[in-house]
Design an enzyme around this catalytic site. Sequence first.
Site, short mmCIF file in Angstrom:
data_model
loop_
_atom_site.label_atom_id
_atom_site.label_comp_id
_atom_site.label_asym_id
_atom_site.label_seq_id
_atom_site.Cartn_x
_atom_site.Cartn_y
_atom_site.Cartn_z
N SER A 140 41.75 33.58 39.90
CA SER A 140 42.17 34.48 38.83
C SER A 140 43.66 34.75 38.97
CB SER A 140 41.40 35.80 38.92
OG SER A 140 41.95 36.77 38.04
N TYR A 153 38.35 43.16 43.19
CA TYR A 153 38.26 41.84 42.55
C TYR A 153 39.54 41.04 42.81
CZ TYR A 153 37.64 38.27 38.96
OH TYR A 153 37.52 37.07 38.29
#
Length: 277
Positions: A140, A153
Amino acid sequence: MKTGKYINQTGARIALVTGASSGIGAAAAAALAAAGFKVYGTSRRAMNASEGAFVPLVLDVTSDASVTAAVAHIVAREGRIDLLVNNAGFGIAPAAAEESTLIQAQAVFDCNFFGTVRMTRAVLPAMRAAGGGRIVNIGSALGFLPMPYMALYSASKHAVSAYSEALDHEVRGDGVRVSVIEPAYIGTAFESNLAEPDAPLEAYRAVREGVVRRMKELLLGAEKPALVADMVVTAASARQPRLHYAPGMAARVRLLRRFAPARVLDAGIRKDLRLPA
């Protein structure tokens, strides 16, 4: 160094895609099938094949036994695994890092990071025996530009990036190459399935709710899963794959991270998320 039988094999190459029930995983599985791969797509729960695009397989990346059984099943049936796409993962709805217990933090890492480690360890012996293969990890943009109120995350995806870089050096001599694809906002069901923080605090409530609203606004213009899926095919098929791929908007974010002064970048993040000064 081995040249890698992976590129020169005849017949359909065998791909294993985790988290293929929806979103990026489903798009990647379909794109790989269209590119000529025979694809096994996995999910924690039983699912139907998407119009025959891939073979569905139950697999829980947080379970050693499940990972071992699924990989052994494919190797027994096909004789090899040419490509692993580590896509399975989950996140927590925007919340302060302090608003998740250690149990929840460990759950995020067990799926997003250790799930990648489990899958990689399971497929590498078969790839080494075959003389080569590819591993494509879905990271990501938050892995290289962490987002406030998405700390856990972001940290898990930062770990995936570091792991991918080191691993690529280690297995390259066996004809195996590793890439990590780091998208920014992608329009999938991922956001609607975010876990709620399990230890919410009143001290963060107002700012947290504002970040949630801002994220919903940003997702209105989110890029499509097909953008990432096409890059998975590129990374899986290139003779000289890149280590990092940043599709679409993520490429611009990476440039900002690299060249913008730290103070300017810091101020920009807080302004964009409408955080108090």
